[in-house]
Design a protein around this motif. Sequence first.
Motif, PDB file in Angstrom:
ATOM      1  N   GLU A 175      -3.171  -5.283  -6.052  1.00 32.71           N
ATOM      2  CA  GLU A 175      -2.695  -4.151  -5.249  1.00 32.71           C
ATOM      3  C   GLU A 175      -3.649  -2.970  -5.348  1.00 32.71           C
ATOM      4  OE1 GLU A 175       1.226  -2.363  -5.713  1.00 32.71           O
ATOM      5  OE2 GLU A 175       2.056  -4.388  -5.783  1.00 32.71           O
ATOM      6  N   ARG A 176      -4.094  -2.720  -6.603  1.00 37.42           N
ATOM      7  CA  ARG A 176      -4.992  -1.601  -6.833  1.00 37.42           C
ATOM      8  C   ARG A 176      -6.293  -1.797  -6.057  1.00 37.42           C
ATOM      9  NH1 ARG A 176      -9.054   0.748  -9.290  1.00 37.42           N
ATOM     10  NH2 ARG A 176      -8.728   2.575 -10.601  1.00 37.42           N
ATOM     11  N   ARG A 177      -6.810  -3.055  -6.118  1.00 36.59           N
ATOM     12  CA  ARG A 177      -8.067  -3.348  -5.436  1.00 36.59           C
ATOM     13  C   ARG A 177      -7.896  -3.163  -3.933  1.00 36.59           C
ATOM     14  NH1 ARG A 177      -8.998  -7.823  -8.225  1.00 36.59           N
ATOM     15  NH2 ARG A 177      -8.080  -9.136  -6.615  1.00 36.59           N
ATOM     16  N   GLN A 178      -6.757  -3.640  -3.419  1.00 35.57           N
ATOM     17  CA  GLN A 178      -6.487  -3.537  -1.981  1.00 35.57           C
ATOM     18  C   GLN A 178      -6.454  -2.064  -1.547  1.00 35.57           C
ATOM     19  OE1 GLN A 178      -2.770  -5.321  -0.943  1.00 35.57           O
ATOM     20  NE2 GLN A 178      -3.074  -4.957   1.242  1.00 35.57           N
ATOM     21  N   GLU A 179      -5.787  -1.227  -2.356  1.00 35.38           N
ATOM     22  CA  GLU A 179      -5.695   0.194  -2.002  1.00 35.38           C
ATOM     23  C   GLU A 179      -7.056   0.867  -2.080  1.00 35.38           C
ATOM     24  OE1 GLU A 179      -2.844   3.107  -2.952  1.00 35.38           O
ATOM     25  OE2 GLU A 179      -1.339   1.629  -3.491  1.00 35.38           O
ATOM     26  N   LEU A 180      -7.824   0.497  -3.118  1.00 32.76           N
ATOM     27  CA  LEU A 180      -9.159   1.081  -3.266  1.00 32.76           C
ATOM     28  C   LEU A 180     -10.010   0.729  -2.054  1.00 32.76           C
ATOM     29  CD1 LEU A 180     -11.165   2.636  -5.013  1.00 32.76           C
ATOM     30  CD2 LEU A 180     -11.797   0.485  -6.094  1.00 32.76           C
ATOM     31  N   GLY A 232      -7.629  10.484  -3.304  1.00 38.72           N
ATOM     32  CA  GLY A 232      -7.080   9.133  -3.267  1.00 38.72           C
ATOM     33  C   GLY A 232      -7.378   8.388  -4.566  1.00 38.72           C
ATOM     34  N   LEU A 233      -8.622   8.526  -5.068  1.00 39.54           N
ATOM     35  CA  LEU A 233      -8.985   7.881  -6.332  1.00 39.54           C
ATOM     36  C   LEU A 233      -8.134   8.421  -7.475  1.00 39.54           C
ATOM     37  CD1 LEU A 233     -12.897   7.704  -6.196  1.00 39.54           C
ATOM     38  CD2 LEU A 233     -11.220   5.992  -5.508  1.00 39.54           C
ATOM     39  N   ALA A 234      -7.818   9.730  -7.416  1.00 34.85           N
ATOM     40  CA  ALA A 234      -6.986  10.328  -8.466  1.00 34.85           C
ATOM     41  C   ALA A 234      -5.595   9.704  -8.466  1.00 34.85           C
ATOM     42  CB  ALA A 234      -6.895  11.839  -8.260  1.00 34.85           C
ATOM     43  N   THR A 235      -5.020   9.497  -7.257  1.00 37.93           N
ATOM     44  CA  THR A 235      -3.675   8.904  -7.218  1.00 37.93           C
ATOM     45  C   THR A 235      -3.712   7.447  -7.689  1.00 37.93           C
ATOM     46  OG1 THR A 235      -3.898   8.288  -4.884  1.00 37.93           O
ATOM     47  CG2 THR A 235      -2.867  10.400  -5.353  1.00 37.93           C
ATOM     48  N   LEU A 236      -4.830   6.740  -7.397  1.00 33.69           N
ATOM     49  CA  LEU A 236      -4.952   5.360  -7.894  1.00 33.69           C
ATOM     50  C   LEU A 236      -4.996   5.358  -9.419  1.00 33.69           C
ATOM     51  CD1 LEU A 236      -7.501   3.508  -5.583  1.00 33.69           C
ATOM     52  CD2 LEU A 236      -5.019   3.406  -5.582  1.00 33.69           C
ATOM     53  N   SER A 270       0.831  -1.199   0.000  1.00 36.49           N
ATOM     54  CA  SER A 270       0.000   0.000   0.000  1.00 36.49           C
ATOM     55  C   SER A 270       0.862   1.243   0.000  1.00 36.49           C
ATOM     56  CB  SER A 270      -0.887  -0.016   1.233  1.00 36.49           C
ATOM     57  OG  SER A 270      -0.082   0.018   2.382  1.00 36.49           O
ATOM     58  N   HIS A 271       2.124   1.114  -0.362  1.00 35.19           N
ATOM     59  CA  HIS A 271       2.999   2.273  -0.233  1.00 35.19           C
ATOM     60  C   HIS A 271       2.745   3.302  -1.311  1.00 35.19           C
ATOM     61  CE1 HIS A 271       6.623   4.624   0.364  1.00 35.19           C
ATOM     62  NE2 HIS A 271       6.573   4.135   1.581  1.00 35.19           N
ATOM     63  N   ILE A 272       2.818   4.572  -0.893  1.00 36.44           N
ATOM     64  CA  ILE A 272       2.724   5.629  -1.881  1.00 36.44           C
ATOM     65  C   ILE A 272       4.065   5.687  -2.576  1.00 36.44           C
ATOM     66  CG2 ILE A 272       2.668   8.122  -2.155  1.00 36.44           C
ATOM     67  CD1 ILE A 272       0.468   8.311  -0.308  1.00 36.44           C
ATOM     68  N   GLY A 273       4.131   5.227  -3.765  1.00 31.78           N
ATOM     69  CA  GLY A 273       5.378   5.255  -4.515  1.00 31.78           C
ATOM     70  C   GLY A 273       5.036   5.476  -5.961  1.00 31.78           C
ATOM     71  N   ILE A 274       6.024   5.678  -6.760  1.00 24.05           N
ATOM     72  CA  ILE A 274       5.752   5.920  -8.166  1.00 24.05           C
ATOM     73  C   ILE A 274       6.196   4.705  -8.959  1.00 24.05           C
ATOM     74  CG2 ILE A 274       6.203   7.445 -10.104  1.00 24.05           C
ATOM     75  CD1 ILE A 274       4.776   8.727  -7.776  1.00 24.05           C
ATOM     76  N   ARG A 275       5.301   4.161  -9.732  1.00 24.93           N
ATOM     77  CA  ARG A 275       5.676   3.052 -10.598  1.00 24.93           C
ATOM     78  C   ARG A 275       6.101   3.619 -11.937  1.00 24.93           C
ATOM     79  NH1 ARG A 275       2.607   1.823  -6.964  1.00 24.93           N
ATOM     80  NH2 ARG A 275       2.681  -0.170  -5.886  1.00 24.93           N
ATOM     81  N   MET A 276       7.349   3.305 -12.284  1.00 22.00           N
ATOM     82  CA  MET A 276       7.866   3.860 -13.527  1.00 22.00           C
ATOM     83  C   MET A 276       7.438   2.956 -14.674  1.00 22.00           C
ATOM     84  SD  MET A 276       9.107   6.157 -11.828  1.00 22.00           S
ATOM     85  CE  MET A 276       9.592   7.114 -13.234  1.00 22.00           C
TER      86      MET A 276
END
Lengths: 217, 105
Positions: free
Chosen positions: B8-13, A95-99, A11-17
């Motif tokens: 992962e996406r589902r878990q975060e959502l 949060g949805l925007a960052t997802l 769940s880490h806030i990180g950037i996926r390149m």
Amino acid sequence: MAQAIHGKGPSHIGIRMSNAAPESRKEAARSEAEEALFGFWVFLMSDLIIFSMLFATYATMGHSLAGGPGPHELFDLGSAAWETVALLLSSFTCGLATLAMRYDRSTGKTLFWFGVTLLLGLTFLSLELHDFFTMASKGGVPSRSGWLSASWALIGTHGLHVTSGCIWMLIMFAQVAKFGLDPLVQTRFMRLALFWHFLDIVWIGIFSIVYLLGVLS
Amino acid sequence: MNDDHAAERRQELHGYIIGLVSAILLSAIPFAGVMLGLLSPAALIWVIAVAGLVQVIVHFRFFLHIDLSRSHRDDLQLILFSLLIVVLMVGGTLWVLTNQRHMMG
């Protein structure tokens, strides 16, 4: 920072390149993003100290009404509740925007959710401005008493932060138009998201201590 | 998008949705308590304080993704150190100034 650089929590806030980049470059870019986010946390914590001192000032001024109007006459809890709803929903859409940005890599979706966040932020600000005008019209101006000075300083500083968050969002929209969602723009969006969530946390303190405890006393 | 990614996406959502729902409840309870006058003022002060604190923790956990896992230790240590400074400064301010008010009042 070693742990943060190598950390890969789900769940880490990180950037996926981009997957096309070689592994080492991806790692380097990610550690850079991690450091940028950590640095932003340092800023947020200094901001937290500013707000804490404004809360402390407010608490020491709790009884200093100087015969002026108090929380009962000035605060409208219904309006504070709607402001809370607007800000909380905006934290969620942020949060949805960052997802959308990190997983879907969809510029359209990212901009849509940040756009909704901006609209909710503006809703919050217009409700708050309305509150300020109502307070002033009832004689609750900052110069009236120590309690009013402290309230205006605390709520006003938070409002200014939300305003600067909205301006930041507009600037980010311009950056996306010019550069697209490149890694640099993405880390800036992540910092904006941290800032926005942080402002919602400060608001919890304001509605609990200033509005609810104020009307209760 | 591969399966890992999707999970992962589902878990975060889910995290954001849990955060939103609990934050709405934790805001609604103290607001309803005060607006409808459901409890005595002394009990309401406790409700406001506990709901507020829990909501702050919910926000940190589900919106800011700060938890006790190793990868977040740096962020967590920074936050805890800042909280220590806040406690010292706010606590000290309240202590000195309420004392002063009692002595001069």
